[in-house]
Enzyme design. Structure first.
Site, short mmCIF file in Angstrom:
data_model
loop_
_atom_site.label_atom_id
_atom_site.label_comp_id
_atom_site.label_asym_id
_atom_site.label_seq_id
_atom_site.Cartn_x
_atom_site.Cartn_y
_atom_site.Cartn_z
CG ASP A 67 45.45 -46.98 1.08
OD1 ASP A 67 44.43 -47.68 0.96
OD2 ASP A 67 45.49 -45.98 1.81
CG ASN A 135 48.99 -40.93 12.24
OD1 ASN A 135 48.18 -40.83 11.32
ND2 ASN A 135 50.00 -41.79 12.22
CG HIS A 137 47.23 -42.01 8.20
ND1 HIS A 137 47.33 -42.73 9.36
CD2 HIS A 137 46.23 -42.60 7.50
CE1 HIS A 137 46.43 -43.70 9.37
NE2 HIS A 137 45.74 -43.63 8.24
CD GLU A 142 51.25 -43.81 9.09
OE1 GLU A 142 50.65 -42.87 9.64
OE2 GLU A 142 51.06 -45.01 9.41
#
Length: 241
Positions: A67, A135, A137, A142
């Site tokens: 990313d 979380n 990811h 996400e």
């Protein structure tokens, strides 16, 4: 799933770097999926150390990063292009033409996503390195009702931006979006190496690897991968003891 819990981070770094080194010995032209953030730094340090000592060469290897932030200049200290150059690429012999990172400053981000996917179609990743977000990811995929399969632009969750704010002067300067490799592309790798460190990740890594498979925790999809290697430090792995 092969799960390993290490007493020290140095032990973890050596084991993870050893996986890459072994792959290179078997296949010098290996393809690696690489990650950024604090998690892989010790692994990259170890690989750079071994390269300097003549123990490993990346001269024929290829890399694809997961990313990149949208809108950060390439020279920005927190761009992933600069991160990779400083933490790994400038310290090993991988040719520049073999290194690939999504361009978060492309004139058309949609076209950049298509370009990156088309480029990766010519390769199969031998080892995909992943960290894990608080979380759940992976990459910047996400939690959501559904997940995108290919490279795409994602709006970063507030908790993700807050977690990354420690790298920036303020939360306001953390980008709000990123280009990320999709879940299907990640899952195509022959081997996935998930590395998780720290007590603050203990609950989410336990949930990801033992809880229900759900897009509310993208890393839970790794449970179905046929060759998943998990390396945890003792704090992140405390719930598996």
């Amino acid at each position: 799933m092969n799960l390993h819990i290490f007493r020290t981070n140095d032990d973890l770094n050596e084991a993870a770097a050893g996986l890459f080194a072994s792959q290179l010995r078997v296949k010098p032209a290996s393809v690696f999926g690489l990650a950024t953030g604090s998690t892989p730094i010790g692994i990259y340090d170890k690989l750079a150390e071994w390269h300097s000592a003549g123990r490993v060469s990346f001269a024929r290897a290829y890399s694809f990063n997961l990313d990149e932030y949208v809108g950060l200049p390439h020279h920005h200290p927190e761009s992933y292009l600069r991160f990779m150059e400083e933490k790994l690429f400038s310290r090993i012999d991988m040719p520049e033409s073999h290194r690939h990172i999504p361009d978060g400053n492309a004139e058309s981000l949609d076209e950049e996503c298509r370009r990156y996917d088309e480029l990766m179609e010519d390769y199969q990743t031998d080892i995909q390195l992943l960290g894990l977000g608080h979380n759940g990811h992976i990459g910047f995929n996400e939690p959501d009702k559904s997940l995108r399969s290919g490279t795409h632009v994602v709006e970063l969750k507030e908790d993700t931006r807050r977690a990354n704010a420690r790298f920036f002067p303020s939360l306001e300067e953390v980008p709000t979006s990123a280009v990320t490799m999709g879940i299907a592309t990640i899952m195509k790798a022959k081997t996935i190496l998930l590395v998780v460190r720290g007590a603050d990740k203990a609950e989410i890594v336990h949930r990801a690897l033992t809880g229900p498979i759900t897009t509310d925790c993208p890393a839970s999809l790794l449970q179905v991968h046929p060759s998943l290697v998990v390396m945890l430090d003792s704090e992140a792995g405390r719930l598996f003891a």
